[in-house]
Design a protein around this motif. Structure first.
Motif, PDB file in Angstrom:
ATOM      1  N   ARG A   1      -2.331  25.067   5.413  1.00  0.00           N
ATOM      2  CA  ARG A   1      -3.170  25.710   3.851  1.00  0.00           C
ATOM      3  C   ARG A   1      -2.792  26.826   3.267  1.00  0.00           C
ATOM      4  NH1 ARG A   1      -8.185  21.699   4.865  1.00  0.00           N
ATOM      5  NH2 ARG A   1      -7.045  20.257   5.997  1.00  0.00           N
ATOM      6  N   MET A   2      -2.471  27.817   4.051  1.00  0.00           N
ATOM      7  CA  MET A   2      -2.003  29.204   3.463  1.00  0.00           C
ATOM      8  C   MET A   2      -1.005  29.132   2.746  1.00  0.00           C
ATOM      9  SD  MET A   2      -3.564  32.118   6.171  1.00  0.00           S
ATOM     10  CE  MET A   2      -2.033  32.352   6.966  1.00  0.00           C
ATOM     11  N   ALA A   3      -0.008  28.259   3.378  1.00  0.00           N
ATOM     12  CA  ALA A   3       1.434  28.126   2.442  1.00  0.00           C
ATOM     13  C   ALA A   3       1.317  27.567   1.223  1.00  0.00           C
ATOM     14  CB  ALA A   3       2.378  27.113   3.813  1.00  0.00           C
TER      15      ALA A   3
ATOM     16  N   VAL B   1      -4.734  24.865  -5.698  1.00  0.00           N
ATOM     17  CA  VAL B   1      -6.410  24.947  -5.564  1.00  0.00           C
ATOM     18  C   VAL B   1      -6.696  23.329  -5.429  1.00  0.00           C
ATOM     19  CG1 VAL B   1      -8.619  24.909  -6.962  1.00  0.00           C
ATOM     20  CG2 VAL B   1      -7.211  26.806  -6.701  1.00  0.00           C
ATOM     21  N   ALA B   2      -6.171  22.418  -6.453  1.00  0.00           N
ATOM     22  CA  ALA B   2      -6.368  21.073  -6.570  1.00  0.00           C
ATOM     23  C   ALA B   2      -6.103  20.341  -4.941  1.00  0.00           C
ATOM     24  CB  ALA B   2      -5.613  20.159  -7.606  1.00  0.00           C
ATOM     25  N   ILE B   3      -4.942  20.803  -4.445  1.00  0.00           N
ATOM     26  CA  ILE B   3      -4.452  20.416  -3.225  1.00  0.00           C
ATOM     27  C   ILE B   3      -5.308  20.714  -2.054  1.00  0.00           C
ATOM     28  CG2 ILE B   3      -2.666  20.395  -1.390  1.00  0.00           C
ATOM     29  CD1 ILE B   3      -0.688  20.418  -3.828  1.00  0.00           C
ATOM     30  N   SER B   4      -5.774  21.967  -2.154  1.00  0.00           N
ATOM     31  CA  SER B   4      -6.667  22.498  -1.226  1.00  0.00           C
ATOM     32  C   SER B   4      -8.055  21.927  -1.244  1.00  0.00           C
ATOM     33  CB  SER B   4      -6.810  24.273  -1.439  1.00  0.00           C
ATOM     34  OG  SER B   4      -7.890  24.838  -0.698  1.00  0.00           O
ATOM     35  N   ARG B   5      -8.584  21.615  -2.334  1.00  0.00           N
ATOM     36  CA  ARG B   5      -9.791  20.832  -2.521  1.00  0.00           C
ATOM     37  C   ARG B   5      -9.736  19.413  -1.734  1.00  0.00           C
ATOM     38  NH1 ARG B   5     -12.342  22.841  -8.161  1.00  0.00           N
ATOM     39  NH2 ARG B   5     -12.568  25.109  -7.528  1.00  0.00           N
TER      40      ARG B   5
ATOM     41  N   LEU C   1      -1.389  27.466  -0.467  1.00  0.00           N
ATOM     42  CA  LEU C   1      -2.089  28.418  -1.220  1.00  0.00           C
ATOM     43  C   LEU C   1      -1.392  29.446  -1.984  1.00  0.00           C
ATOM     44  CD1 LEU C   1      -4.808  28.913  -2.594  1.00  0.00           C
ATOM     45  CD2 LEU C   1      -5.236  30.574  -0.561  1.00  0.00           C
ATOM     46  N   TYR C   2      -0.123  29.906  -1.086  1.00  0.00           N
ATOM     47  CA  TYR C   2       0.593  31.302  -1.511  1.00  0.00           C
ATOM     48  C   TYR C   2       1.793  30.693  -2.075  1.00  0.00           C
ATOM     49  CZ  TYR C   2      -2.589  34.576   0.659  1.00  0.00           C
ATOM     50  OH  TYR C   2      -3.788  35.270   1.282  1.00  0.00           O
ATOM     51  N   LEU C   3       2.488  29.788  -1.575  1.00  0.00           N
ATOM     52  CA  LEU C   3       4.021  29.465  -2.043  1.00  0.00           C
ATOM     53  C   LEU C   3       3.994  28.637  -3.283  1.00  0.00           C
ATOM     54  CD1 LEU C   3       5.260  28.605   1.452  1.00  0.00           C
ATOM     55  CD2 LEU C   3       5.723  30.814   0.107  1.00  0.00           C
ATOM     56  N   LEU C   4       2.869  27.774  -3.655  1.00  0.00           N
ATOM     57  CA  LEU C   4       3.043  26.776  -4.679  1.00  0.00           C
ATOM     58  C   LEU C   4       3.096  27.660  -6.060  1.00  0.00           C
ATOM     59  CD1 LEU C   4       1.063  23.539  -4.050  1.00  0.00           C
ATOM     60  CD2 LEU C   4       3.457  23.963  -4.774  1.00  0.00           C
ATOM     61  N   PRO C   5       2.074  28.646  -6.024  1.00  0.00           N
ATOM     62  CA  PRO C   5       2.097  29.645  -7.343  1.00  0.00           C
ATOM     63  C   PRO C   5       3.519  30.509  -7.478  1.00  0.00           C
ATOM     64  CG  PRO C   5      -0.104  29.739  -6.357  1.00  0.00           C
ATOM     65  CD  PRO C   5       0.871  28.961  -5.308  1.00  0.00           C
ATOM     66  N   VAL C   6       4.023  30.786  -6.653  1.00  0.00           N
ATOM     67  CA  VAL C   6       5.248  31.541  -6.336  1.00  0.00           C
ATOM     68  C   VAL C   6       6.195  30.774  -6.845  1.00  0.00           C
ATOM     69  CG1 VAL C   6       6.901  32.962  -4.836  1.00  0.00           C
ATOM     70  CG2 VAL C   6       4.372  33.475  -4.792  1.00  0.00           C
ATOM     71  N   PHE C   7       6.501  29.527  -6.280  1.00  0.00           N
ATOM     72  CA  PHE C   7       7.413  28.606  -6.733  1.00  0.00           C
ATOM     73  C   PHE C   7       7.298  28.086  -8.262  1.00  0.00           C
ATOM     74  CE2 PHE C   7       8.967  24.189  -6.904  1.00  0.00           C
ATOM     75  CZ  PHE C   7      10.037  24.449  -6.899  1.00  0.00           C
ATOM     76  N   GLY C   8       6.019  28.046  -8.488  1.00  0.00           N
ATOM     77  CA  GLY C   8       5.673  27.446  -9.930  1.00  0.00           C
ATOM     78  C   GLY C   8       6.464  28.898 -11.124  1.00  0.00           C
ATOM     79  N   MET C   9       5.980  30.165 -10.245  1.00  0.00           N
ATOM     80  CA  MET C   9       6.334  31.155 -11.119  1.00  0.00           C
ATOM     81  C   MET C   9       7.919  31.270 -11.377  1.00  0.00           C
ATOM     82  SD  MET C   9       5.370  35.352 -10.668  1.00  0.00           S
ATOM     83  CE  MET C   9       6.292  35.555  -9.219  1.00  0.00           C
ATOM     84  N   LEU C  10       8.568  31.268 -10.150  1.00  0.00           N
ATOM     85  CA  LEU C  10      10.047  31.501 -10.297  1.00  0.00           C
ATOM     86  C   LEU C  10      10.630  30.065 -11.054  1.00  0.00           C
ATOM     87  CD1 LEU C  10      10.759  32.724  -6.450  1.00  0.00           C
ATOM     88  CD2 LEU C  10      10.889  33.851  -8.462  1.00  0.00           C
ATOM     89  N   THR C  11      10.209  28.999 -10.985  1.00  0.00           N
ATOM     90  CA  THR C  11      10.538  27.909 -11.854  1.00  0.00           C
ATOM     91  C   THR C  11      10.566  28.060 -13.032  1.00  0.00           C
ATOM     92  OG1 THR C  11      10.454  26.416  -9.765  1.00  0.00           O
ATOM     93  CG2 THR C  11      10.446  25.535 -11.908  1.00  0.00           C
TER      94      THR C  11
END
Length: 163
Positions: A73-75, A123-127, A77-87
């Motif tokens: 869950r932490m992965a 956030v959507a995946i976490s919910r 929450l943290y990695l998707l935004p970073v991956f989106g930013m880099l992409t």
């Protein structure tokens, strides 16, 4: 595995109980422990837990949460935004300039947009995960039974009225 101590305050359905868990034990060695949990001054948290060992109201118990559930869950929450930013940043850099020349503004704008989209997706995946498969602690051991711990009381203000 993350572990903490708590008191069973009420019995629930399907092998679950309400537990008042003591905060700060799992992160007592962290230097940022005073900044955790925002401005909440409480030292305990009421939570639902699985009770496979049959702890009763008033028992002091050991709560355990599997590390794999927390890490996945932490992965997200943290990695998707970073991956989106880099992409987004690389897309902005190569889409409009093909990798040649200045592309700083476009790269920053696309990177910010990618970060926001990645955060919204996480956030959507976490919910969805929280609704479908909540991460609940499991009572793994009874530390003291209510009879043996009659002199030991849960923390004041825990919501269990000293039971």
């Amino acid at each position: 595995m993350a572990q903490t101590i708590g008191f069973v305050v009420e019995e629930g359905d399907n092998g679950r109980v309400m537990v008042v868990a003591e905060k700060g034990q799992g992160c007592g060695s962290c230097n940022s422990v005073s900044q955790c949990h925002g401005t909440r001054a409480t030292r305990s948290e009421k939570t639902l837990a699985f009770n496979p060992i049959g702890a009763a109201v008033g028992d002091r118990v050991l709560l355990t949460v599997a590390s794999g559930a927390l890490l996945s869950r932490m992965a997200v929450l943290y990695l998707l935004p970073v991956f989106g930013m880099l992409t987004g940043a690389f897309t902005g850099a190569f889409m409009f300039h093909g990798g040649d020349g200045p592309s700083g503004g476009t790269s920053i704008a696309f990177g910010l947009a990618g970060f926001v989209l990645g955060f919204m997706l996480s956030v959507a995946i976490s919910r969805f995960w929280s609704a479908a498969r909540p991460v609940l602690p499991v009572i793994t051991r009874i530390v003291n039974t209510r009879l043996a711990s009659s002199s030991i009381c849960p923390p004041a203000g825990c919501g269990c009225s000293g039971k």
